[in-house]
Enzyme design. Structure first.
Site, PDB file in Angstrom:
ATOM      1  N   HIS A 183       0.813  -1.214   0.000  1.00 17.73           N
ATOM      2  CA  HIS A 183       0.000   0.000   0.000  1.00 17.73           C
ATOM      3  C   HIS A 183       0.850   1.269   0.000  1.00 17.73           C
ATOM      4  O   HIS A 183       0.321   2.372  -0.153  1.00 17.73           O
ATOM      5  CB  HIS A 183      -0.989   0.002   1.172  1.00 17.73           C
ATOM      6  N   ASP A 243      -0.187  -7.646   1.693  1.00 20.88           N
ATOM      7  CA  ASP A 243       0.309  -6.264   1.686  1.00 20.88           C
ATOM      8  C   ASP A 243       1.836  -6.253   1.801  1.00 20.88           C
ATOM      9  O   ASP A 243       2.398  -5.946   2.851  1.00 20.88           O
ATOM     10  CB  ASP A 243      -0.330  -5.493   2.843  1.00 20.88           C
ATOM     11  N   GLY A 302       3.173   6.835   8.755  1.00 21.91           N
ATOM     12  CA  GLY A 302       4.551   7.026   8.319  1.00 21.91           C
ATOM     13  C   GLY A 302       5.444   5.838   8.610  1.00 21.91           C
ATOM     14  O   GLY A 302       6.552   5.744   8.082  1.00 21.91           O
ATOM     15  N   SER A 324       4.347   2.679   8.065  1.00 19.72           N
ATOM     16  CA  SER A 324       3.946   1.611   7.155  1.00 19.72           C
ATOM     17  C   SER A 324       5.136   1.105   6.350  1.00 19.72           C
ATOM     18  O   SER A 324       5.988   1.885   5.922  1.00 19.72           O
ATOM     19  CB  SER A 324       2.883   2.124   6.181  1.00 19.72           C
ATOM     20  N   GLY A 325       5.183  -0.200   6.126  1.00 24.90           N
ATOM     21  CA  GLY A 325       6.245  -0.771   5.315  1.00 24.90           C
ATOM     22  C   GLY A 325       7.473  -1.173   6.093  1.00 24.90           C
ATOM     23  O   GLY A 325       8.303  -1.941   5.591  1.00 24.90           O
TER      24      GLY A 325
END
Length: 303
Positions: A106, A153, A250, A252-253
């Site tokens: 995402h 994801d 911020g 995420s990932g």
């Protein structure tokens, strides 16, 4: 009308700083100044609120402490280039070898054409010794990624030039064995927001320790909540029942890092989604990396 409200929110946003630059930071487009949430939108910073959902899904570190410099040499800042404002820190990512970083699917916004990463980073406001800047040349999103349910994801990004892996400032994170079960307390780090409702992320890399919870318990906590996002066998959950600590906008990932045999750290999860930010009884949900080892290997060998 929604578009006008989104544009208005962007215009009245606060100031966000990223790597020596100061520019207007866009407020999440699904939020008006009075906090009303509109469904069906995907915003910069990857805040989700979709049709059929009465909750806003905010993958974002709250209740943490400052990381030591280069404590997590695999953590990189993922920046996206926006028209008129330049590069903005969008997500986190993790080095898995000199050519590849791992992040969340995402974090790939269809409206963004250019990404870059900064490895060996600690303070986004300073040019620090040991930083390595690389452009992203190729983005490979998992072929079964579903933006509505947030299943699968995960994404890999190939860099334009290889990183210099010195084992101190920049080093890859270990990947788990296929289908390994993780347990105990794990750590997540990032430059995301420090509290619910804040419009500004951290300039300094922050970290927080969170306990894993079982899939069954996580499913029960989210059971009956009217959202499209799903907790499944290929996700892993972590958080405190009392809330107050966890990843935030911020982050995420970034990787959820756990301890394996011989106290060797490995990436157990990728920050994916949660209900708001470190809320009580709503743990963060991560993509469980051990379920994607074959895919990761295939991408790295074929590209």
């Amino acid at each position: 009308m929604k578009v006008l409200l989104a544009l208005f929110c962007i215009c009245v946003a606060g100031i966000h700083r990223s790597h020596g630059r100061t520019y207007n930071a866009p407020l999440p487009a699904s939020h008006t100044p009075n906090g009303e949430v509109f469904p069906g939108t995907l915003q910069k910073g990857n805040e989700y609120s979709r049709g059929g959902s009465d909750l806003s899904i905010w993958p974002r570190i709250v209740g943490g402490t400052e990381a030591e410099k280069h404590e997590f040499p695999w953590v990189v800042a993922l920046l996206a280039r926006y028209e008129y404002i330049g590069f903005e820190q969008l997500c986190g990512a993790s080095v898995i070898d000199e050519w590849w970083v791992m992040t969340a699917a995402h974090c790939k916004d269809p409206s963004i054409d250019e990404y870059k990463i900064i490895a060996g980073e600690h303070n986004l406001e300073k040019d620090e010794e040991g930083e390595q800047h690389r452009k992203v040349a190729t983005i490979v999103i998992h072929p079964e990624w579903d933006s509505h349910t947030m299943k699968n994801d995960i994404a890999l990004m190939k860099l334009s030039e290889p990183l210099e892996l010195d084992g101190k400032t920049v080093s890859p994170i270990r990947l788990p064995s296929p289908l390994v079960d993780s347990s105990g307390d794990c750590v997540v780090a990032g430059w995301g927001r420090l509290r619910e409702g804040s419009l500004i992320g951290s300039d300094i890399l922050m970290k927080v320790t969170v306990p894993l919870i079982t899939d069954e318990e996580c499913e029960k906590l989210y059971d009956g909540v009217n959202i499209n996002e799903t907790v499944s066998h290929d996700t892993i959950c972590a958080g405190y029942h009392e809330g107050g600590k966890g990843p935030c906008h911020g982050d995420s990932g970034g990787s959820l890092v756990c301890q394996g045999p011989n106290e060797k750290s490995y990436a157990a999860g990728v920050v994916s989604w949660s209900y708001q930010c470190a809320q009580p009884d709503f743990p963060a949900v991560y993509t469980e990396v051990s379920h994607y080892i074959d895919w990761i290997t295939q991408v790295r060998t074929q590209q």
